[in-house]
Design a protein around this motif. Sequence first.
Motif, PDB file in Angstrom:
ATOM      1  N   MET A   1      -8.293  -1.575   0.824  1.00 54.54           N
ATOM      2  CA  MET A   1      -7.498  -2.176  -0.215  1.00 54.54           C
ATOM      3  C   MET A   1      -6.398  -1.250  -0.704  1.00 54.54           C
ATOM      4  O   MET A   1      -5.724  -1.572  -1.657  1.00 54.54           O
ATOM      5  CB  MET A   1      -8.416  -2.530  -1.383  1.00 54.54           C
ATOM      6  CG  MET A   1      -8.121  -3.865  -1.960  1.00 54.54           C
ATOM      7  SD  MET A   1      -9.345  -4.403  -3.142  1.00 54.54           S
ATOM      8  CE  MET A   1      -8.879  -3.524  -4.605  1.00 54.54           C
ATOM      9  N   HIS A   2      -6.209  -0.138  -0.063  1.00 54.56           N
ATOM     10  CA  HIS A   2      -5.175   0.804  -0.483  1.00 54.56           C
ATOM     11  C   HIS A   2      -3.816   0.313  -0.014  1.00 54.56           C
ATOM     12  O   HIS A   2      -3.674  -0.176   1.092  1.00 54.56           O
ATOM     13  CB  HIS A   2      -5.447   2.196   0.092  1.00 54.56           C
ATOM     14  CG  HIS A   2      -6.755   2.752  -0.347  1.00 54.56           C
ATOM     15  ND1 HIS A   2      -6.904   3.372  -1.552  1.00 54.56           N
ATOM     16  CD2 HIS A   2      -7.963   2.741   0.246  1.00 54.56           C
ATOM     17  CE1 HIS A   2      -8.175   3.736  -1.690  1.00 54.56           C
ATOM     18  NE2 HIS A   2      -8.833   3.370  -0.614  1.00 54.56           N
ATOM     19  N   GLY A   3      -2.811   0.477  -0.886  1.00 55.02           N
ATOM     20  CA  GLY A   3      -1.475   0.047  -0.495  1.00 55.02           C
ATOM     21  C   GLY A   3      -0.414   0.582  -1.428  1.00 55.02           C
ATOM     22  O   GLY A   3      -0.700   1.210  -2.448  1.00 55.02           O
ATOM     23  N   LEU A   4       0.817   0.309  -1.058  1.00 50.16           N
ATOM     24  CA  LEU A   4       1.978   0.715  -1.834  1.00 50.16           C
ATOM     25  C   LEU A   4       2.775  -0.529  -2.189  1.00 50.16           C
ATOM     26  O   LEU A   4       3.123  -1.329  -1.310  1.00 50.16           O
ATOM     27  CB  LEU A   4       2.852   1.677  -1.029  1.00 50.16           C
ATOM     28  CG  LEU A   4       4.149   2.115  -1.699  1.00 50.16           C
ATOM     29  CD1 LEU A   4       3.867   2.939  -2.966  1.00 50.16           C
ATOM     30  CD2 LEU A   4       5.007   2.900  -0.723  1.00 50.16           C
ATOM     31  N   VAL A  87       2.846  -3.106   1.082  1.00 48.88           N
ATOM     32  CA  VAL A  87       2.183  -2.824   2.356  1.00 48.88           C
ATOM     33  C   VAL A  87       0.773  -2.312   2.090  1.00 48.88           C
ATOM     34  O   VAL A  87       0.549  -1.507   1.193  1.00 48.88           O
ATOM     35  CB  VAL A  87       2.941  -1.786   3.223  1.00 48.88           C
ATOM     36  CG1 VAL A  87       4.271  -2.352   3.690  1.00 48.88           C
ATOM     37  CG2 VAL A  87       3.135  -0.473   2.510  1.00 48.88           C
ATOM     38  N   CYS A  88      -0.152  -2.842   2.861  1.00 48.42           N
ATOM     39  CA  CYS A  88      -1.520  -2.329   2.842  1.00 48.42           C
ATOM     40  C   CYS A  88      -1.552  -1.105   3.749  1.00 48.42           C
ATOM     41  O   CYS A  88      -0.886  -1.073   4.775  1.00 48.42           O
ATOM     42  CB  CYS A  88      -2.490  -3.374   3.379  1.00 48.42           C
ATOM     43  SG  CYS A  88      -2.518  -4.884   2.416  1.00 48.42           S
ATOM     44  N   ASN A  89      -2.312  -0.115   3.347  1.00 49.59           N
ATOM     45  CA  ASN A  89      -2.397   1.095   4.150  1.00 49.59           C
ATOM     46  C   ASN A  89      -3.748   1.221   4.843  1.00 49.59           C
ATOM     47  O   ASN A  89      -4.198   2.307   5.139  1.00 49.59           O
ATOM     48  CB  ASN A  89      -2.093   2.323   3.284  1.00 49.59           C
ATOM     49  CG  ASN A  89      -0.614   2.427   2.977  1.00 49.59           C
ATOM     50  OD1 ASN A  89       0.217   1.940   3.730  1.00 49.59           O
ATOM     51  ND2 ASN A  89      -0.282   3.029   1.854  1.00 49.59           N
ATOM     52  N   ASP A  93      -0.962   4.666   7.273  1.00 51.75           N
ATOM     53  CA  ASP A  93      -0.095   4.731   6.103  1.00 51.75           C
ATOM     54  C   ASP A  93       1.272   4.138   6.456  1.00 51.75           C
ATOM     55  O   ASP A  93       2.012   4.703   7.267  1.00 51.75           O
ATOM     56  CB  ASP A  93       0.051   6.185   5.643  1.00 51.75           C
ATOM     57  CG  ASP A  93       0.838   6.327   4.354  1.00 51.75           C
ATOM     58  OD1 ASP A  93       1.373   5.313   3.856  1.00 51.75           O
ATOM     59  OD2 ASP A  93       0.917   7.460   3.848  1.00 51.75           O
ATOM     60  N   HIS A  94       1.606   2.996   5.849  1.00 50.09           N
ATOM     61  CA  HIS A  94       2.871   2.311   6.095  1.00 50.09           C
ATOM     62  C   HIS A  94       3.884   2.554   4.978  1.00 50.09           C
ATOM     63  O   HIS A  94       4.893   1.852   4.883  1.00 50.09           O
ATOM     64  CB  HIS A  94       2.622   0.807   6.253  1.00 50.09           C
ATOM     65  CG  HIS A  94       1.686   0.480   7.366  1.00 50.09           C
ATOM     66  ND1 HIS A  94       2.034   0.608   8.686  1.00 50.09           N
ATOM     67  CD2 HIS A  94       0.392   0.066   7.358  1.00 50.09           C
ATOM     68  CE1 HIS A  94       1.012   0.278   9.441  1.00 50.09           C
ATOM     69  NE2 HIS A  94       0.001  -0.054   8.661  1.00 50.09           N
ATOM     70  N   SER A  95       3.626   3.550   4.140  1.00 53.23           N
ATOM     71  CA  SER A  95       4.478   3.816   2.983  1.00 53.23           C
ATOM     72  C   SER A  95       5.925   4.116   3.370  1.00 53.23           C
ATOM     73  O   SER A  95       6.862   3.607   2.738  1.00 53.23           O
ATOM     74  CB  SER A  95       3.917   4.979   2.161  1.00 53.23           C
ATOM     75  OG  SER A  95       2.633   4.656   1.671  1.00 53.23           O
ATOM     76  N   ALA A  96       6.133   4.923   4.388  1.00 56.09           N
ATOM     77  CA  ALA A  96       7.499   5.259   4.805  1.00 56.09           C
ATOM     78  C   ALA A  96       8.238   4.012   5.282  1.00 56.09           C
ATOM     79  O   ALA A  96       9.437   3.845   5.018  1.00 56.09           O
ATOM     80  CB  ALA A  96       7.479   6.324   5.901  1.00 56.09           C
ATOM     81  N   ASN A 117      10.413   0.493  -9.235  1.00 56.94           N
ATOM     82  CA  ASN A 117       9.054   0.920  -9.563  1.00 56.94           C
ATOM     83  C   ASN A 117       8.236   1.069  -8.293  1.00 56.94           C
ATOM     84  O   ASN A 117       8.491   0.406  -7.287  1.00 56.94           O
ATOM     85  CB  ASN A 117       8.375  -0.107 -10.480  1.00 56.94           C
ATOM     86  CG  ASN A 117       9.027  -0.163 -11.829  1.00 56.94           C
ATOM     87  OD1 ASN A 117       8.891   0.748 -12.620  1.00 56.94           O
ATOM     88  ND2 ASN A 117       9.779  -1.232 -12.089  1.00 56.94           N
ATOM     89  N   GLU A 118       7.248   1.921  -8.386  1.00 54.85           N
ATOM     90  CA  GLU A 118       6.340   2.194  -7.270  1.00 54.85           C
ATOM     91  C   GLU A 118       4.927   2.239  -7.823  1.00 54.85           C
ATOM     92  O   GLU A 118       4.665   2.944  -8.795  1.00 54.85           O
ATOM     93  CB  GLU A 118       6.711   3.535  -6.645  1.00 54.85           C
ATOM     94  CG  GLU A 118       5.933   3.897  -5.439  1.00 54.85           C
ATOM     95  CD  GLU A 118       6.488   5.152  -4.745  1.00 54.85           C
ATOM     96  OE1 GLU A 118       5.656   5.972  -4.316  1.00 54.85           O
ATOM     97  OE2 GLU A 118       7.724   5.283  -4.641  1.00 54.85           O
ATOM     98  N   LEU A 119       4.044   1.465  -7.212  1.00 60.24           N
ATOM     99  CA  LEU A 119       2.649   1.381  -7.661  1.00 60.24           C
ATOM    100  C   LEU A 119       1.719   1.609  -6.481  1.00 60.24           C
ATOM    101  O   LEU A 119       1.845   0.918  -5.464  1.00 60.24           O
ATOM    102  CB  LEU A 119       2.394   0.004  -8.292  1.00 60.24           C
ATOM    103  CG  LEU A 119       0.973  -0.331  -8.693  1.00 60.24           C
ATOM    104  CD1 LEU A 119       0.516   0.578  -9.845  1.00 60.24           C
ATOM    105  CD2 LEU A 119       0.879  -1.792  -9.090  1.00 60.24           C
ATOM    106  N   LEU A 120       0.817   2.576  -6.619  1.00 64.51           N
ATOM    107  CA  LEU A 120      -0.222   2.756  -5.608  1.00 64.51           C
ATOM    108  C   LEU A 120      -1.367   1.831  -5.988  1.00 64.51           C
ATOM    109  O   LEU A 120      -1.901   1.917  -7.099  1.00 64.51           O
ATOM    110  CB  LEU A 120      -0.696   4.215  -5.568  1.00 64.51           C
ATOM    111  CG  LEU A 120       0.348   5.221  -5.129  1.00 64.51           C
ATOM    112  CD1 LEU A 120      -0.208   6.642  -5.228  1.00 64.51           C
ATOM    113  CD2 LEU A 120       0.809   4.929  -3.708  1.00 64.51           C
ATOM    114  N   ARG A 121      -1.727   0.932  -5.087  1.00 62.81           N
ATOM    115  CA  ARG A 121      -2.764  -0.054  -5.367  1.00 62.81           C
ATOM    116  C   ARG A 121      -4.059   0.331  -4.672  1.00 62.81           C
ATOM    117  O   ARG A 121      -4.045   0.907  -3.600  1.00 62.81           O
ATOM    118  CB  ARG A 121      -2.297  -1.441  -4.920  1.00 62.81           C
ATOM    119  CG  ARG A 121      -1.028  -1.832  -5.688  1.00 62.81           C
ATOM    120  CD  ARG A 121      -0.581  -3.199  -5.381  1.00 62.81           C
ATOM    121  NE  ARG A 121      -1.548  -4.157  -5.894  1.00 62.81           N
ATOM    122  CZ  ARG A 121      -1.408  -5.467  -5.779  1.00 62.81           C
ATOM    123  NH1 ARG A 121      -0.350  -5.972  -5.170  1.00 62.81           N
ATOM    124  NH2 ARG A 121      -2.313  -6.288  -6.257  1.00 62.81           N
TER     125      ARG A 121
END
Length: 126
Positions: A1-4, A87-89, A93-96, A117-121
Amino acid sequence: MHGLHLTADLHDCQCAMQWLTDKEALGAVCVKAATAAGLQPVGKLVHGFPATPQGPGGVTATVLLAESHLCIHTWPEQRGATLDVYVCNFGGDHSAKAHALMECLVSLFKPGHSERNELLRGKVAA
């Protein structure tokens, strides 16, 4: 469930009016930008709104990604747009890629001013 989750509210956009009103053009550029960023589009839904007494109708464009989604809403009468890239990671890691997609779209709209804004989910507390 981790994502950006990245968001941007764009004001005083100096882009061609096409990007704020043309659903076909905006939908196509969204898919192209996602692919160029290394993400995988798996579906697209674009809706154009009718003109109002305040001006031409805007567009809502959503691209489903294997990694999650991209969504854009435009307000041509205000020369504004909102962008949402998530993006789900899971599995990598798809953050870039998310940042690259956001930069591409912000540059398309050429805002005079923006709030981002940027939120780490799904962040697990230590």
